[in-house]
Design a protein around this motif. Structure first.
Motif, mmCIF file in Angstrom:
data_model
loop_
_atom_site.group_PDB
_atom_site.id
_atom_site.type_symbol
_atom_site.label_atom_id
_atom_site.label_comp_id
_atom_site.label_asym_id
_atom_site.label_seq_id
_atom_site.Cartn_x
_atom_site.Cartn_y
_atom_site.Cartn_z
ATOM 1 N N ILE A 213 0.832 -1.199 0.000
ATOM 2 C CA ILE A 213 0.000 0.000 0.000
ATOM 3 C C ILE A 213 0.869 1.252 0.000
ATOM 4 C CG2 ILE A 213 -1.815 1.240 1.215
ATOM 5 C CD1 ILE A 213 -2.694 -1.400 0.013
ATOM 6 N N LYS A 214 1.945 1.235 0.785
ATOM 7 C CA LYS A 214 2.820 2.407 0.842
ATOM 8 C C LYS A 214 3.462 2.678 -0.520
ATOM 9 C CE LYS A 214 3.963 1.921 5.756
ATOM 10 N NZ LYS A 214 5.035 1.736 6.756
ATOM 11 N N ILE A 215 3.837 1.617 -1.222
ATOM 12 C CA ILE A 215 4.430 1.795 -2.549
ATOM 13 C C ILE A 215 3.406 2.383 -3.511
ATOM 14 C CG2 ILE A 215 5.368 0.569 -4.540
ATOM 15 C CD1 ILE A 215 6.668 -1.386 -2.579
ATOM 16 N N ALA A 216 2.172 1.864 -3.479
ATOM 17 C CA ALA A 216 1.117 2.374 -4.356
ATOM 18 C C ALA A 216 0.789 3.821 -4.028
ATOM 19 C CB ALA A 216 -0.122 1.494 -4.248
ATOM 20 N N GLU A 217 0.737 4.164 -2.743
ATOM 21 C CA GLU A 217 0.476 5.550 -2.359
ATOM 22 C C GLU A 217 1.612 6.477 -2.806
ATOM 23 O OE1 GLU A 217 -2.195 4.770 1.704
ATOM 24 O OE2 GLU A 217 -0.043 5.137 1.840
ATOM 25 N N SER A 218 2.842 5.995 -2.704
ATOM 26 C CA SER A 218 3.982 6.797 -3.156
ATOM 27 C C SER A 218 3.927 7.025 -4.659
ATOM 28 C CB SER A 218 5.295 6.103 -2.778
ATOM 29 O OG SER A 218 5.444 6.008 -1.375
ATOM 30 N N ASN A 219 3.482 6.028 -5.402
ATOM 31 C CA ASN A 219 3.366 6.184 -6.853
ATOM 32 C C ASN A 219 2.324 7.240 -7.217
ATOM 33 O OD1 ASN A 219 5.328 4.259 -7.354
ATOM 34 N ND2 ASN A 219 3.869 2.576 -7.502
ATOM 35 N N VAL A 220 1.236 7.314 -6.448
ATOM 36 C CA VAL A 220 0.232 8.359 -6.687
ATOM 37 C C VAL A 220 0.849 9.742 -6.417
ATOM 38 C CG1 VAL A 220 -1.960 9.330 -5.898
ATOM 39 C CG2 VAL A 220 -1.726 6.867 -6.184
ATOM 40 N N GLU A 221 1.575 9.872 -5.326
ATOM 41 C CA GLU A 221 2.195 11.152 -4.999
ATOM 42 C C GLU A 221 3.226 11.555 -6.057
ATOM 43 O OE1 GLU A 221 3.797 10.573 -1.142
ATOM 44 O OE2 GLU A 221 1.868 10.607 -0.103
ATOM 45 N N LEU A 222 3.995 10.584 -6.550
ATOM 46 C CA LEU A 222 4.971 10.882 -7.599
ATOM 47 C C LEU A 222 4.281 11.343 -8.878
ATOM 48 C CD1 LEU A 222 7.491 7.928 -7.118
ATOM 49 C CD2 LEU A 222 7.930 10.343 -6.690
ATOM 50 N N ALA A 223 3.181 10.677 -9.230
ATOM 51 C CA ALA A 223 2.448 11.070 -10.437
ATOM 52 C C ALA A 223 1.885 12.476 -10.298
ATOM 53 C CB ALA A 223 1.334 10.068 -10.716
ATOM 54 N N GLU A 224 1.362 12.808 -9.130
ATOM 55 C CA GLU A 224 0.844 14.168 -8.905
ATOM 56 C C GLU A 224 1.971 15.205 -8.976
ATOM 57 O OE1 GLU A 224 -2.921 13.014 -5.978
ATOM 58 O OE2 GLU A 224 -1.029 13.713 -5.133
ATOM 59 N N LYS A 225 3.125 14.861 -8.455
ATOM 60 C CA LYS A 225 4.253 15.789 -8.519
ATOM 61 C C LYS A 225 4.719 15.965 -9.960
ATOM 62 C CE LYS A 225 5.612 17.393 -5.490
ATOM 63 N NZ LYS A 225 5.276 18.698 -4.880
ATOM 64 N N ASP A 226 4.646 14.915 -10.778
ATOM 65 C CA ASP A 226 5.005 15.033 -12.194
ATOM 66 C C ASP A 226 4.077 16.007 -12.913
ATOM 67 O OD1 ASP A 226 7.158 13.319 -12.034
ATOM 68 O OD2 ASP A 226 5.985 11.537 -12.536
ATOM 69 N N VAL A 227 2.813 16.047 -12.523
ATOM 70 C CA VAL A 227 1.876 17.013 -13.107
ATOM 71 C C VAL A 227 2.321 18.434 -12.776
ATOM 72 C CG1 VAL A 227 -0.494 17.872 -13.065
ATOM 73 C CG2 VAL A 227 -0.069 15.419 -13.114
ATOM 74 N N GLN A 228 2.704 18.659 -11.528
ATOM 75 C CA GLN A 228 3.169 19.991 -11.127
ATOM 76 C C GLN A 228 4.434 20.383 -11.887
ATOM 77 O OE1 GLN A 228 3.649 20.034 -6.886
ATOM 78 N NE2 GLN A 228 1.472 19.741 -6.464
ATOM 79 N N ILE A 229 5.332 19.426 -12.069
ATOM 80 C CA ILE A 229 6.563 19.720 -12.813
ATOM 81 C C ILE A 229 6.243 20.072 -14.262
ATOM 82 C CG2 ILE A 229 8.706 18.699 -13.677
ATOM 83 C CD1 ILE A 229 8.832 17.056 -11.091
ATOM 84 N N ALA A 230 5.319 19.335 -14.866
ATOM 85 C CA ALA A 230 4.941 19.627 -16.250
ATOM 86 C C ALA A 230 4.295 21.007 -16.356
ATOM 87 C CB ALA A 230 3.999 18.547 -16.767
ATOM 88 N N LYS A 231 3.491 21.393 -15.386
ATOM 89 C CA LYS A 231 2.840 22.710 -15.415
ATOM 90 C C LYS A 231 3.840 23.853 -15.222
ATOM 91 C CE LYS A 231 -1.808 21.312 -13.925
ATOM 92 N NZ LYS A 231 -2.857 21.448 -12.880
ATOM 93 N N SER A 232 5.010 23.543 -14.664
ATOM 94 C CA SER A 232 6.030 24.585 -14.490
ATOM 95 C C SER A 232 6.456 25.176 -15.827
ATOM 96 C CB SER A 232 7.256 24.012 -13.768
ATOM 97 O OG SER A 232 6.917 23.556 -12.477
ATOM 98 N N ASN A 233 6.326 24.390 -16.892
ATOM 99 C CA ASN A 233 6.740 24.867 -18.211
ATOM 100 C C ASN A 233 5.800 25.914 -18.780
ATOM 101 O OD1 ASN A 233 9.009 23.154 -18.289
ATOM 102 N ND2 ASN A 233 7.745 21.437 -18.975
#
Length: 481
Positions: A257-277
């Protein structure tokens, strides 16, 4: 001298034999697997890679400093980099510079990259912990499988010893005419069947040891063995808890569960990084450069006539006064290049400034990157939901398996007790001639099967109990067998 060499050789032989005859405990097997398992080593490399990614994210905050230098030769009509004059010549030119770049603002990309690197490191740690837990269970299961087969061999040998003793007594009774010869042949056949079962069981021990050795990456199958020890069923109250309670605790403790939750957080952070452009970026720069040339330099010169240093070049119309000037002549001359260091000091320069980059249209690249990462967020959320459903299913399955194993173990204990009483009664009847050898052999066969089933049921119950405890959050190193 010979005696000393002989003693040394005996010590070496003794040490070698001791090393080869080493028997492994369960803890030693687990610790060895954690140090040498390939899957764990790969997970450790993933953790090291995440540390490097974190270092990269920290480095993004630092300015960039780059130095460059070049030395070139040109032949033909070329420009003298010092004078700017075109000349048909072979020249050597040297240039050097240092550039400093500072990222002042880039849409918070650096901050978000650093946050993502820290989250990725935590996810790698969870993956490593999960891999270690899995390897511990694999090793424990393989170790218990060896114990099951070893105890089965022990039971079969004990039963065969009874059969051989019974064979001797029957032989005496047959010789005395008290029993028919058919009873002796029946016991002899039983002895042969038991010997065959012992051989099969010993082969099962060897196969189980090979499986455990392969799991530990040990290739010395011939000398690999484990400690001959017996484990009792541990005292545990895990079955007193409800499946729902175990599931809720597992959701907080299990690495899946912790790994799956971390993957969700990483995906959300990737969205923020993409929006930085979408945001503009500001950077500053400072450059220092200099140059030197090995070509000869052309210099204009002026010479004053020493004999007639002045000359009349005209008269003032109003007064008639002569206008006098220096009597000189001018021209060009070729000189050797200035010294290397002097040229560097004379030809250096600096440049500095700010650069603003405003994204206006980039072929939908940023927009598509954001949408793609938003899809990854949804995918990670679905995977998290699936992980929770799988965890619930696995806990329920483990709970039912542990309950079934407990009931099977209790039933096996009752069966052994009953078969032991039946065997003792059959032996008493056989000793006084009230039953034949076939019936007595069948009674002993049923007892042997019941004892073997008890062994398997016990270790199966132990393992499934530990799996359920692991789901509840008890760390593998805290699980005592």
């Amino acid at each position: 001298m010979k005696n000393s060499i002989l003693i040394l050789l005996l010590l070496c032989v003794g040490f070698s034999a001791s090393a080869q005859n080493k028997k492994w405990t369960l803890r030693e097997c687990i610790e060895y697997a954690l140090d040498n398992n390939i899957s764990i080593k790969q997970s450790q490399l993933d953790l090291e890679a995440s540390e490097i990614d974190k270092s990269d994210a920290i480095g993004n905050y630092l300015p960039s400093i780059n130095a460059q230098a070049s030395n070139s030769w040109n032949t033909g009509l070329t420009q003298n980099v010092t004078t700017g004059v075109l000349q048909n010549q072979t020249t050597r030119n040297f240039s050097a510079g240092v550039t400093l770049g500072v990222n002042i603002f880039n849409g918070l990309n650096n901050l978000r990259q650093y946050q993502r690197a820290k989250m990725a490191r935590i996810a790698s740690m969870y993956s490593l912990e999960k891999m270690e837990d899995d390897i511990m269970l694999f090793v424990a299961n393989a170790y218990l499988d060896v114990l099951v087969n070893k105890e089965t061999v022990k039971v079969l040998k004990e039963q065969n010893q009874v059969t051989q003793e019974q064979y001797k007594r029957t032989q005496d009774l047959v010789d005395a005419g008290s029993l028919p010869r058919g009873d002796l042949l029946e016991i002899k056949a039983t002895n042969a069947d038991e010997r065959q079962q012992i051989i099969v069981a010993e082969n099962s021990v060897r196969i189980a040891l090979i499986n455990l050795a392969q799991l530990l990456l040990i290739d010395d199958y011939k000398n690999f063995d484990i400690v001959d020890e017996t484990y009792d069923v541990p005292i545990s109250d895990i079955l007193q808890k409800s499946p729902e309670e175990i599931i809720e605790n597992a959701k907080d403790e299990r690495y899946e569960i912790k790994i799956a939750e971390s993957n969700v957080e990483l995906a959300e952070k990737d969205v923020q990084i993409a929006k930085s452009n979408y945001l503009p970026s500001i950077s500053g720069f400072f450059n220092y450069n200099t140059r030197e040339s090995g070509s000869r330099r052309v210099e204009q010169f002026t010479t004053i006539d020493e004999e007639n240093p002045t000359q009349v070049i005209g008269q003032v119309a109003a007064t008639g006064q002569d206008v006098i000037s220096d009597n000189f002549s001018s021209g060009f001359r070729t000189l050797p290049p200035r010294p290397f260091i002097d040229q560097l000091w004379l030809n250096d320069g600096i440049s500095y400034g700010l650069q603003l980059n405003v994204p206006i249209l980039n072929g939908f690249s940023t927009r598509n990157s954001v949408r793609r990462n938003e899809i990854n967020v949804q995918r990670a959320e679905y995977q998290l939901e699936q992980a929770r459903l799988d965890l619930e299913s696995n806990v329920y399955q483990a709970y039912v398996d542990a309950q079934g194993a407990a009931e099977a173990y209790q039933a096996a204990e009752v069966a052994v007790e009953s078969q032991q009483l039946a065997y003792d009664y059959s032996q008493e009847r056989y000793d006084v001639g009230l039953t034949n050898a076939f019936d007595f052999s069948q009674s002993k066969f049923r007892l042997s099967n019941a004892q073997s089933q008890l062994i398997r049921s016990k270790y199966d119950y132990i393992f499934k109990l530990k799996v359920l405890e692991l789901y509840f959050g008890i760390e593998p190193e805290d699980i005592k067998l």
